[in-house]
Motif scaffolding. Structure first.
Motif, short mmCIF file in Angstrom:
data_model
loop_
_atom_site.label_atom_id
_atom_site.label_comp_id
_atom_site.label_asym_id
_atom_site.label_seq_id
_atom_site.Cartn_x
_atom_site.Cartn_y
_atom_site.Cartn_z
N GLN A 56 -42.97 51.06 140.50
CA GLN A 56 -41.56 50.83 140.77
C GLN A 56 -41.02 51.74 141.87
O GLN A 56 -40.12 51.36 142.60
CB GLN A 56 -40.74 50.98 139.48
CG GLN A 56 -39.84 49.79 139.29
CD GLN A 56 -39.17 49.79 137.93
OE1 GLN A 56 -39.81 49.99 136.91
NE2 GLN A 56 -37.88 49.55 137.94
N GLY A 57 -41.59 52.92 141.99
CA GLY A 57 -41.17 53.83 143.05
C GLY A 57 -41.42 53.23 144.43
O GLY A 57 -40.61 53.39 145.35
N VAL A 58 -42.53 52.52 144.57
CA VAL A 58 -42.84 51.86 145.85
C VAL A 58 -41.79 50.78 146.12
O VAL A 58 -41.30 50.64 147.24
CB VAL A 58 -44.27 51.27 145.83
CG1 VAL A 58 -44.52 50.40 147.07
CG2 VAL A 58 -45.30 52.38 145.74
N LEU A 59 -41.45 50.02 145.08
CA LEU A 59 -40.41 48.99 145.26
C LEU A 59 -39.13 49.62 145.77
O LEU A 59 -38.53 49.14 146.74
CB LEU A 59 -40.17 48.26 143.94
CG LEU A 59 -39.14 47.13 144.01
CD1 LEU A 59 -39.56 45.97 143.12
CD2 LEU A 59 -37.76 47.60 143.61
N TYR A 60 -38.69 50.72 145.14
CA TYR A 60 -37.43 51.34 145.52
C TYR A 60 -37.49 52.01 146.90
O TYR A 60 -36.47 52.18 147.55
CB TYR A 60 -36.96 52.33 144.45
CG TYR A 60 -36.38 51.62 143.26
CD1 TYR A 60 -35.23 50.87 143.36
CD2 TYR A 60 -37.01 51.69 142.01
CE1 TYR A 60 -34.70 50.20 142.28
CE2 TYR A 60 -36.49 51.03 140.91
CZ TYR A 60 -35.33 50.28 141.05
OH TYR A 60 -34.81 49.62 139.98
N ARG A 61 -38.69 52.39 147.35
CA ARG A 61 -38.81 52.92 148.72
C ARG A 61 -38.51 51.84 149.75
O ARG A 61 -37.97 52.10 150.80
CB ARG A 61 -40.21 53.49 148.96
CG ARG A 61 -40.31 54.95 148.61
CD ARG A 61 -41.54 55.61 149.18
NE ARG A 61 -42.80 55.07 148.73
CZ ARG A 61 -43.38 55.39 147.58
NH1 ARG A 61 -42.79 56.23 146.75
NH2 ARG A 61 -44.54 54.86 147.25
N HIS A 62 -38.87 50.61 149.42
CA HIS A 62 -38.64 49.50 150.34
C HIS A 62 -37.27 48.85 150.13
O HIS A 62 -36.64 48.41 151.10
CB HIS A 62 -39.73 48.44 150.17
CG HIS A 62 -41.05 48.88 150.69
ND1 HIS A 62 -41.38 48.83 152.02
CD2 HIS A 62 -42.13 49.39 150.05
CE1 HIS A 62 -42.61 49.28 152.19
NE2 HIS A 62 -43.09 49.64 151.00
N PHE A 63 -36.84 48.77 148.89
CA PHE A 63 -35.62 48.05 148.55
C PHE A 63 -34.79 48.88 147.57
O PHE A 63 -35.18 49.02 146.41
CB PHE A 63 -35.96 46.70 147.90
CG PHE A 63 -36.91 45.88 148.73
CD1 PHE A 63 -36.51 45.31 149.92
CD2 PHE A 63 -38.23 45.70 148.32
CE1 PHE A 63 -37.39 44.56 150.70
CE2 PHE A 63 -39.11 44.96 149.08
CZ PHE A 63 -38.70 44.39 150.27
N PRO A 64 -33.67 49.43 148.02
CA PRO A 64 -32.92 50.34 147.17
C PRO A 64 -32.26 49.69 145.95
O PRO A 64 -31.93 50.38 144.99
CB PRO A 64 -31.87 50.93 148.11
CG PRO A 64 -31.75 49.95 149.22
CD PRO A 64 -33.09 49.28 149.35
N ASP A 65 -32.09 48.37 145.99
CA ASP A 65 -31.44 47.71 144.86
C ASP A 65 -31.82 46.23 144.82
O ASP A 65 -32.54 45.72 145.68
CB ASP A 65 -29.91 47.88 144.93
CG ASP A 65 -29.31 47.36 146.23
OD1 ASP A 65 -29.89 46.46 146.85
OD2 ASP A 65 -28.26 47.89 146.63
N ARG A 66 -31.34 45.56 143.80
CA ARG A 66 -31.64 44.15 143.56
C ARG A 66 -31.21 43.27 144.75
O ARG A 66 -31.92 42.35 145.15
CB ARG A 66 -30.92 43.70 142.29
CG ARG A 66 -31.15 42.27 141.89
CD ARG A 66 -30.46 41.97 140.58
NE ARG A 66 -30.90 42.83 139.51
CZ ARG A 66 -32.04 42.67 138.83
NH1 ARG A 66 -32.83 41.67 139.13
NH2 ARG A 66 -32.38 43.48 137.87
N ALA A 67 -30.05 43.55 145.31
CA ALA A 67 -29.56 42.76 146.44
C ALA A 67 -30.49 42.87 147.64
O ALA A 67 -30.70 41.90 148.37
CB ALA A 67 -28.15 43.21 146.82
#
Length: 196
Positions: A56-67
């Motif tokens: 999930q950390g990788v996801l948040y590095r690329h995309f800060p939120d759901r939008a």
């Protein structure tokens, strides 16, 4: 006493740097498209990260939120439609085939096409800009006298078809989309991603 290797032959795992980042981002977008198609836009971000095979950390590095995740999926959808429209051998049927593939794959894309002014103004403007890009890509291939040539008819037809795209499987969604185009009297080329 614990001895640590001091040999210069001992190697660390390779750091793939920007290549890994680009691969992770592409995997996250592909996973988001799949998860959104299966579970809608409210699916947990953790499911997207799991499907992409990253933390999930990788996801948040690329995309800060759901939008940001939904925006990335939408941008890729629209970009592929634009690429299909500018291809040397582009036809309306071919571009509609690419658009239909995205409709069957992306709940986020369907939501974009049904933007009605509700929600935050920044989101609405973004959605309207993307929808305008889809319309311009398609409009360039609508011949004179075509049933979708009237003012507003093209995107109304796209919205009508997107409204028919539901069902538990991708095959069912595609079947319904093609039936809707047929009922509108519009021919559609192969339903596939651009370049697929």
């Amino acid at each position: 006493m614990t001895r640590h290797p001091t040999s210069t032959n001992a190697r660390r795992p390779a750091n793939h740097g920007p290549k890994a980042a680009a691969r992770n981002r592409a995997a996250l977008i592909a996973a988001a498209r799949e998860i959104y198609a299966e579970h809608g836009l409210d699916a947990p971000l953790s499911a997207i990260a799991r499907r992409a095979g990253v933390g999930q950390g990788v996801l948040y590095r690329h995309f800060p939120d759901r939008a940001a995740v939904a925006s990335a999926v939408l941008e890729e959808n629209v970009l592929q439609i634009e690429q299909a429209a500018t291809a040397e051998d582009a036809t309306l049927a071919g571009v509609l085939g690419v658009l239909t593939w995205h409709l069957t794959e992306s709940a986020a894309f369907i939501s974009l096409l049904h933007t009605d002014g509700a929600g935050r103004s920044g989101t609405r403007e973004y959605a309207m800009a993307l929808s305008g890009r889809v319309e311009r890509a398609l409009r360039g291939h609508v011949p004179d006298g075509h049933p979708l040539g009237g003012e507003g008819d093209l995107m109304l037809a796209v919205a009508m078809v997107s409204g028919a795209v539901n069902g538990p499987t991708r095959d069912e969604r595609e079947r319904r989309a093609l039936a809707a185009w047929r009922l509108l009297g519009v021919g559609v080329g192969p339903v596939r991603p651009f370049g697929g």
